[in-house]
Design a protein around this motif. Structure first.
Motif, short mmCIF file in Angstrom:
data_model
loop_
_atom_site.label_atom_id
_atom_site.label_comp_id
_atom_site.label_asym_id
_atom_site.label_seq_id
_atom_site.Cartn_x
_atom_site.Cartn_y
_atom_site.Cartn_z
N ALA A 1 38.79 67.92 30.12
CA ALA A 1 39.46 67.19 28.66
C ALA A 1 38.39 65.85 27.94
N ALA A 2 38.79 66.08 27.17
CA ALA A 2 38.18 64.62 26.41
C ALA A 2 38.39 63.59 27.06
N CYS A 3 36.97 62.50 26.87
CA CYS A 3 37.03 61.84 27.59
C CYS A 3 36.90 61.61 29.29
N ALA A 4 37.54 62.54 29.76
CA ALA A 4 36.73 62.40 31.29
C ALA A 4 35.48 62.46 31.73
N PHE A 5 35.52 61.80 33.06
CA PHE A 5 34.66 61.46 33.55
C PHE A 5 34.20 62.26 35.08
N VAL A 6 33.20 63.17 35.06
CA VAL A 6 33.10 64.39 36.14
C VAL A 6 32.30 63.63 37.08
N LYS A 7 32.54 63.02 38.11
CA LYS A 7 31.48 62.41 38.81
C LYS A 7 30.65 63.19 39.61
N ALA A 8 29.05 62.34 40.33
CA ALA A 8 28.10 62.98 40.43
C ALA A 8 28.43 64.44 41.67
N GLY A 9 27.79 65.52 41.82
CA GLY A 9 28.33 66.24 43.10
C GLY A 9 29.69 67.20 42.90
N GLN A 10 30.22 66.49 40.93
CA GLN A 10 31.91 67.32 40.99
C GLN A 10 31.70 68.95 40.85
N GLU A 11 33.17 69.51 41.58
CA GLU A 11 33.20 71.09 40.94
C GLU A 11 34.23 71.25 40.28
N VAL A 12 33.89 71.36 39.17
CA VAL A 12 35.25 72.13 38.23
C VAL A 12 34.98 73.64 38.02
N PRO A 13 35.94 73.95 39.07
CA PRO A 13 35.96 75.31 39.74
C PRO A 13 36.25 76.05 38.21
#
Length: 198
Positions: free
Chosen positions: A116-128
């Protein structure tokens, strides 16, 4: 158009891609077929390799970068919205990264997933795959609907069409001093003159 080699490494842009003249590509950047790189985008391949696979787009004022020895990749039909930052991550086939989002090192946005807009996906995170991630830090909210996936695919097709439109018709001009009568308006396909009263 600002393309720069560094340490003898020259950006690669497929002839069918469109890179806006105000975008900056430095070093180890590979832009594949039918890709779109928007105005003001900064693709700095001065440490890691940056790859846009076929049909991907990275829109205006986005930044791509990565640490030495890393690949930052937007896979086939990946879609990256205005102002997003990608650093050492992978955006999967048909996935979308929303406007002003940040996707950090080692993160993977799965196939047909959405950030989504303005999200922060942190290092190493997996979005399925086929999931929606939102928030700071991003959390997986739910699986996407078929309608949402179709909406995203239509938007990516619009940007693939914009690649063709831009290559065919975008030129630098001087602005008009006032709006002309019957000014054309883009309505899908070609710009068409506005109908009286419409």
């Amino acid at each position: 158009m600002p393309f720069y080699a560094i340490d003898g490494i020259v950006p690669v842009v497929h002839p069918s891609a469109y890179v806006h003249p105000t975008a900056v590509l430095i070093g180890d950047v590979i832009v594949g077929p039918n890709c779109y790189v928007g105005p003001g985008a900064s693709l700095r391949g001065d440490f890691g390799r940056l790859v846009l696979e076929e049909g991907a787009n990275i829109q205006d004022n986005c930044t791509m970068h990565g640490f030495p020895g890393t690949d930052t990749v937007i896979e086939v039909d990946g879609h990256v919205g205005h102002g997003a930052v990608l650093h050492g991550c992978r955006v999967g086939r048909g996935a979308l990264v929303g406007m002003n989002s940040v996707v950090m090192d080692g993160a993977v946005v799965g196939e047909r997933a959405m950030v989504a807009a303005c999200a922060f996906v942190k290092a190493g995170q997996e979005v399925p795959a086929r999931s929606l991630a939102a928030g700071i830090p991003a959390k997986i909210l739910r699986e996407l609907t078929e309608q949402e996936i179709a909406w995203k695919e239509a938007g990516t097709r619009d940007y693939q069409n914009l690649t063709l439109r831009s290559a065919r018709s975008m030129v630098e001009v001087r602005p008009l001093t006032e709006m002309e009568d019957g000014r054309p308006r883009y309505s899908g396909g070609e710009a068409k003159p506005k109908k009286a009263g419409g």
